[in-house]
Design an enzyme around this catalytic site. Structure first.
Site, mmCIF file in Angstrom:
data_model
loop_
_atom_site.group_PDB
_atom_site.id
_atom_site.type_symbol
_atom_site.label_atom_id
_atom_site.label_comp_id
_atom_site.label_asym_id
_atom_site.label_seq_id
_atom_site.Cartn_x
_atom_site.Cartn_y
_atom_site.Cartn_z
ATOM 1 N N LYS A 8 10.040 -4.760 -3.110
ATOM 2 C CA LYS A 8 9.577 -3.385 -2.848
ATOM 3 C C LYS A 8 10.645 -2.631 -2.065
ATOM 4 O O LYS A 8 11.503 -3.237 -1.409
ATOM 5 C CB LYS A 8 8.257 -3.376 -2.068
ATOM 6 C CG LYS A 8 8.280 -4.090 -0.696
ATOM 7 C CD LYS A 8 8.759 -3.251 0.486
ATOM 8 C CE LYS A 8 8.668 -4.026 1.803
ATOM 9 N NZ LYS A 8 9.512 -3.475 2.874
ATOM 10 N N ASP A 135 2.787 -6.968 4.724
ATOM 11 C CA ASP A 135 3.215 -6.401 3.447
ATOM 12 C C ASP A 135 2.509 -7.027 2.243
ATOM 13 O O ASP A 135 2.717 -6.597 1.113
ATOM 14 C CB ASP A 135 4.728 -6.598 3.265
ATOM 15 C CG ASP A 135 5.530 -5.537 4.006
ATOM 16 O OD1 ASP A 135 4.944 -4.489 4.373
ATOM 17 O OD2 ASP A 135 6.738 -5.752 4.221
HETATM 18 O O1 C5P Z 1 2.883 -9.254 9.354
HETATM 19 P P1 C5P Z 1 4.246 -9.863 9.345
HETATM 20 O O2 C5P Z 1 4.227 -11.353 9.412
HETATM 21 O O3 C5P Z 1 5.106 -9.332 8.239
HETATM 22 O O4 C5P Z 1 4.942 -9.339 10.676
HETATM 23 C C1 C5P Z 1 6.090 -9.921 11.241
HETATM 24 C C2 C5P Z 1 6.282 -9.368 12.618
HETATM 25 O O5 C5P Z 1 6.631 -7.984 12.563
HETATM 26 C C3 C5P Z 1 5.029 -9.404 13.496
HETATM 27 O O6 C5P Z 1 4.953 -10.592 14.201
HETATM 28 C C4 C5P Z 1 5.231 -8.227 14.416
HETATM 29 O O7 C5P Z 1 6.100 -8.584 15.456
HETATM 30 C C5 C5P Z 1 5.973 -7.225 13.554
HETATM 31 N N1 C5P Z 1 5.104 -6.219 12.922
HETATM 32 C C6 C5P Z 1 4.566 -5.203 13.687
HETATM 33 N N2 C5P Z 1 3.786 -4.238 13.075
HETATM 34 C C7 C5P Z 1 3.562 -4.266 11.754
HETATM 35 C C8 C5P Z 1 4.112 -5.289 10.959
HETATM 36 C C9 C5P Z 1 4.879 -6.258 11.577
HETATM 37 O O8 C5P Z 1 4.776 -5.145 14.896
HETATM 38 N N3 C5P Z 1 2.817 -3.298 11.197
#
Ligand code: C5P
Length: 277
Positions: A8, A135
């Site tokens: 994406k 995502d």
């Molecule tokens: O959800 P995901 O595992 O992709 O997120 C990885 C890291 O990115 C999270 O631990 C967080 O620190 C940060 N994050 C965030 N806000 C979001 C998505 C991700 O702070 N909306």
């Protein structure tokens, strides 16, 4: 079952602030692209292990791989006893902001639900995806959309808007360094409040573009560019050079980077751009 697992790009990504749960709220216009991985997913009735193999040896194939976790969580949520074999043909680079791991996880959820006769309703599948990664839900959605909240609130684009994005020519490139998503959010938080875009402003920028008839080049914005450009100076230098080349309509880093994309018109010569990169 063979399923494609696209990458994406975020054409617009405004991080609007930090939430009480430690995640960030964002407003993003995000689109799957015609480039990605391919997964073969097979189930073995009666139970067994979850086995992932990948043609790229840099990809970890154990329980830390989000595709394996997706299969595990699916088995638990759907209460099915099956072994799962996943063969991954990897093309999306890691640490790129192209959503590869999330896309793989969503593709596994979709494939397992189809192979097993839809034991999970669409809403449950979405919840499961959201619990795996911010995502993941967008890849279940599978078309360009506006993403809000942590990433779990998705809104379909009006048809006329989606048509402005469909079939656009893109060049994706990733430098040989990666950017970790938690680092990028942390760097924005360290700049707070100046790293965040007020949500009212983000919504106004987005809705102005949605109601225009402009192509995506006038929408391009990414909150993470400020922190990434400061640490990795090659990024803004290269982006600026590409912007000056014939047929390049815009350049932007996607997600938390380090991959970026250039929007090209029909005249752009991909080979000269590649040579410049
Ligand atoms: O959800 P995901 O595992 O992709 O997120 C990885 C890291 O990115 C999270 O631990 C967080 O620190 C940060 N994050 C965030 N806000 C979001 C998505 C991700 O702070 N909306």
């Amino acid at each position: 079952m063979t399923v494609s697992s696209p990458a994406k790009i975020n054409l617009f990504l405004a991080v609007t602030g930090r939430r009480a749960d430690g995640f960030h709220d964002l407003v993003s216009l995000v689109a799957p692209v015609a480039f990605g991985d391919e997964l073969e997913v097979a189930v073995e009735p009666g139970g067994g292990d979850i086995v992932l193999t990948c043609d790229d040896e840099r990809v970890p194939c154990g329980a830390q791989n989000l595709a394996v976790r997706a299969a595990e969580e699916f088995r638990m949520a759907a209460e099915v006893e099956v072994g799962v074999r996943i063969r991954m043909n990897k093309r999306i680079p890691m640490g790129a902001g192209l959503g590869g791991a999330s896309s793989n996880a969503a593709a596994v959820l979709r494939a397992l639900n189809t192979l097993l006769g839809s034991p999970l309703a669409e809403g449950d599948l979405r919840l499961l995806a959201a619990s795996l990664g911010s995502d993941c839900p967008l890849f279940l959605f599978g078309e360009p959309c506006v993403m809000r909240g942590r990433g779990e609130r998705l809104e379909r684009l009006p048809e006329a808007v989606a048509a402005r994005l469909a079939g656009r020519r893109l060049l994706l490139y990733k430098p040989d360094f990666s950017i970790s998503t938690p680092w990028a959010y942390g760097a924005l938080a360290a700049m707070a409040p100046s790293g965040y875009i007020e949500s009212r402003l983000a919504e106004a920028m987005l809705s102005r573009w949605l109601s225009s008839s402009d192509g995506p080049e006038t929408l391009l914005f990414n909150s993470f560019a400020a922190v990434a450009d400061r640490k990795f100076m090659a990024l803004p230098v290269l982006a600026e050079r590409l912007r000056g080349m014939p047929g390049v309509q815009g350049v932007l880093m996607t997600g938390s980077g380090s991959a970026s994309f250039a929007l090209l018109d029909e005249e752009a010569d991909a080979q000269s751009l590649e040579a410049e990169i």
